[in-house]
Motif scaffolding. Sequence first.
Motif, mmCIF file in Angstrom:
data_model
loop_
_atom_site.group_PDB
_atom_site.id
_atom_site.type_symbol
_atom_site.label_atom_id
_atom_site.label_comp_id
_atom_site.label_asym_id
_atom_site.label_seq_id
_atom_site.Cartn_x
_atom_site.Cartn_y
_atom_site.Cartn_z
ATOM 1 N N ALA A 65 0.839 -1.197 0.000
ATOM 2 C CA ALA A 65 0.000 0.000 0.000
ATOM 3 C C ALA A 65 0.873 1.245 0.000
ATOM 4 C CB ALA A 65 -0.922 0.007 1.217
ATOM 5 N N GLY A 66 0.339 2.326 -0.527
ATOM 6 C CA GLY A 66 1.026 3.610 -0.543
ATOM 7 C C GLY A 66 0.183 4.666 0.136
ATOM 8 N N PHE A 67 0.857 5.513 0.927
ATOM 9 C CA PHE A 67 0.189 6.546 1.700
ATOM 10 C C PHE A 67 0.922 7.867 1.523
ATOM 11 C CE2 PHE A 67 0.219 2.492 4.089
ATOM 12 C CZ PHE A 67 -1.115 2.152 3.961
ATOM 13 N N MET A 68 0.218 8.986 1.648
ATOM 14 C CA MET A 68 0.816 10.318 1.530
ATOM 15 C C MET A 68 -0.282 11.347 1.735
ATOM 16 S SD MET A 68 1.294 10.124 -2.601
ATOM 17 C CE MET A 68 1.665 8.388 -2.440
ATOM 18 N N THR A 69 0.077 12.629 1.680
ATOM 19 C CA THR A 69 -0.925 13.689 1.725
ATOM 20 C C THR A 69 -0.837 14.523 0.445
ATOM 21 O OG1 THR A 69 0.557 15.193 2.874
ATOM 22 C CG2 THR A 69 -0.941 13.892 4.239
ATOM 23 N N PHE A 70 -1.986 15.039 0.028
ATOM 24 C CA PHE A 70 -2.072 15.965 -1.092
ATOM 25 C C PHE A 70 -2.678 17.261 -0.560
ATOM 26 C CE2 PHE A 70 -3.149 11.852 -3.371
ATOM 27 C CZ PHE A 70 -1.869 11.649 -3.852
ATOM 28 N N HIS A 71 -2.116 18.388 -0.947
ATOM 29 C CA HIS A 71 -2.688 19.685 -0.581
ATOM 30 C C HIS A 71 -2.776 20.520 -1.852
ATOM 31 C CE1 HIS A 71 -3.704 23.039 2.057
ATOM 32 N NE2 HIS A 71 -3.068 23.772 1.162
ATOM 33 N N ASN A 72 -3.988 20.935 -2.184
ATOM 34 C CA ASN A 72 -4.210 21.748 -3.373
ATOM 35 C C ASN A 72 -4.030 23.210 -2.986
ATOM 36 O OD1 ASN A 72 -5.135 23.153 -5.603
ATOM 37 N ND2 ASN A 72 -6.837 21.745 -5.998
ATOM 38 N N THR A 73 -2.934 23.813 -3.446
ATOM 39 C CA THR A 73 -2.629 25.212 -3.128
ATOM 40 C C THR A 73 -3.210 26.187 -4.156
ATOM 41 O OG1 THR A 73 -0.535 25.129 -4.329
ATOM 42 C CG2 THR A 73 -0.482 24.532 -1.985
ATOM 43 N N GLY A 74 -3.859 25.661 -5.180
ATOM 44 C CA GLY A 74 -4.389 26.504 -6.251
ATOM 45 C C GLY A 74 -5.834 26.888 -6.039
ATOM 46 N N SER A 75 -6.412 27.502 -7.076
ATOM 47 C CA SER A 75 -7.795 27.951 -7.003
ATOM 48 C C SER A 75 -8.745 27.066 -7.814
ATOM 49 C CB SER A 75 -7.900 29.400 -7.500
ATOM 50 O OG SER A 75 -7.418 29.492 -8.831
ATOM 51 N N ALA A 76 -8.202 26.033 -8.457
ATOM 52 C CA ALA A 76 -9.026 25.111 -9.247
ATOM 53 C C ALA A 76 -8.929 23.702 -8.666
ATOM 54 C CB ALA A 76 -8.566 25.102 -10.703
ATOM 55 N N PRO A 77 -10.010 22.931 -8.745
ATOM 56 C CA PRO A 77 -9.943 21.553 -8.259
ATOM 57 C C PRO A 77 -9.017 20.711 -9.130
ATOM 58 C CG PRO A 77 -12.045 21.964 -9.340
ATOM 59 C CD PRO A 77 -11.310 23.267 -9.300
ATOM 60 N N ASP A 78 -8.507 19.649 -8.564
ATOM 61 C CA ASP A 78 -7.698 18.679 -9.313
ATOM 62 C C ASP A 78 -8.115 17.295 -8.842
ATOM 63 O OD1 ASP A 78 -5.826 17.574 -11.056
ATOM 64 O OD2 ASP A 78 -4.194 18.842 -10.370
ATOM 65 N N ARG A 79 -7.691 16.286 -9.585
ATOM 66 C CA ARG A 79 -8.021 14.900 -9.233
ATOM 67 C C ARG A 79 -6.824 14.009 -9.517
ATOM 68 N NH1 ARG A 79 -13.105 12.562 -11.796
ATOM 69 N NH2 ARG A 79 -11.813 12.577 -13.634
ATOM 70 N N LEU A 80 -6.557 13.084 -8.607
ATOM 71 C CA LEU A 80 -5.599 12.023 -8.884
ATOM 72 C C LEU A 80 -6.343 10.987 -9.714
ATOM 73 C CD1 LEU A 80 -2.777 10.738 -8.423
ATOM 74 C CD2 LEU A 80 -3.797 9.555 -6.463
ATOM 75 N N LEU A 81 -5.874 10.769 -10.935
ATOM 76 C CA LEU A 81 -6.559 9.868 -11.860
ATOM 77 C C LEU A 81 -6.027 8.450 -11.809
ATOM 78 C CD1 LEU A 81 -6.731 12.209 -14.977
ATOM 79 C CD2 LEU A 81 -8.515 11.788 -13.250
ATOM 80 N N SER A 82 -4.715 8.306 -11.575
ATOM 81 C CA SER A 82 -4.121 6.968 -11.553
ATOM 82 C C SER A 82 -2.723 7.042 -10.967
ATOM 83 C CB SER A 82 -4.061 6.371 -12.973
ATOM 84 O OG SER A 82 -3.179 7.128 -13.793
ATOM 85 N N ALA A 83 -2.155 5.864 -10.776
ATOM 86 C CA ALA A 83 -0.777 5.745 -10.309
ATOM 87 C C ALA A 83 -0.204 4.457 -10.882
ATOM 88 C CB ALA A 83 -0.726 5.732 -8.788
ATOM 89 N N ARG A 84 1.128 4.425 -10.985
ATOM 90 C CA ARG A 84 1.792 3.204 -11.469
ATOM 91 C C ARG A 84 3.170 3.107 -10.832
ATOM 92 N NH1 ARG A 84 1.839 6.886 -15.651
ATOM 93 N NH2 ARG A 84 3.908 7.439 -16.426
ATOM 94 N N ALA A 85 3.628 1.856 -10.715
ATOM 95 C CA ALA A 85 4.943 1.598 -10.135
ATOM 96 C C ALA A 85 5.512 0.342 -10.766
ATOM 97 C CB ALA A 85 4.833 1.418 -8.623
ATOM 98 N N GLU A 86 6.780 0.389 -11.123
ATOM 99 C CA GLU A 86 7.445 -0.775 -11.721
ATOM 100 C C GLU A 86 7.440 -1.975 -10.783
ATOM 101 O OE1 GLU A 86 8.784 -1.349 -14.812
ATOM 102 O OE2 GLU A 86 7.809 0.529 -15.371
ATOM 103 N N ILE A 87 7.434 -1.713 -9.478
ATOM 104 C CA ILE A 87 7.521 -2.780 -8.487
ATOM 105 C C ILE A 87 6.231 -3.607 -8.395
ATOM 106 C CG2 ILE A 87 6.763 -1.441 -6.484
ATOM 107 C CD1 ILE A 87 9.052 -2.845 -4.922
ATOM 108 N N ALA A 88 5.119 -3.097 -8.936
ATOM 109 C CA ALA A 88 3.822 -3.770 -8.828
ATOM 110 C C ALA A 88 3.235 -4.057 -10.211
ATOM 111 C CB ALA A 88 2.853 -2.907 -8.035
#
Length: 155
Positions: free
Chosen positions: A47-70
């Motif tokens: 599993a992977g964990f972290m924090t995201f903080h949007n410092t801008g004025s528009a919304p954003d979305r995490l769409l996907s992630a990838r890693a060679e290890i998985a």
Amino acid sequence: MFHRRLLLGALAGLGLATAAAAHSYTAGDIAIGHPWSRAAPAGITGAGFMTFHNTGSAPDRLLSARAEIARTVEMHSNVQDGAVMRMRPVEAIEIAPGQEVKLAPGGLHLMLIGLKQPLTKGARVPLTLVFERAGEITVELAVEAAGAAGDQHAH
């Protein structure tokens, strides 16, 4: 002798400051703090964990992630289903302007499915995150002990 110790201490301090700074990332308006994982053997799911903080004025979305290890990486949430906590995949992780979203044990998280090699305590594992607005960024998951709670990653 005193000056040598002072110089060595200063250099060691710089190394620690650099290491700490290197574990925070920025992609567009998204600040990414302290990506980490728990140690796990090859062949299972991590599993992977972290924090995201949007410092801008528009919304954003995490769409996907990838890693060679998985074999694959999926985004999941934990939801209460009666008396049972269940993991459910999510299509995207919304990050509203000014909002902080925490990926943590027991909540939103990334599933590293089909580990090709073990996640070894002390290792750094590259993981690429894909945001709708901020684009792609590769971060490193700091691998901690198998039962780690991630408390040492407080801001």
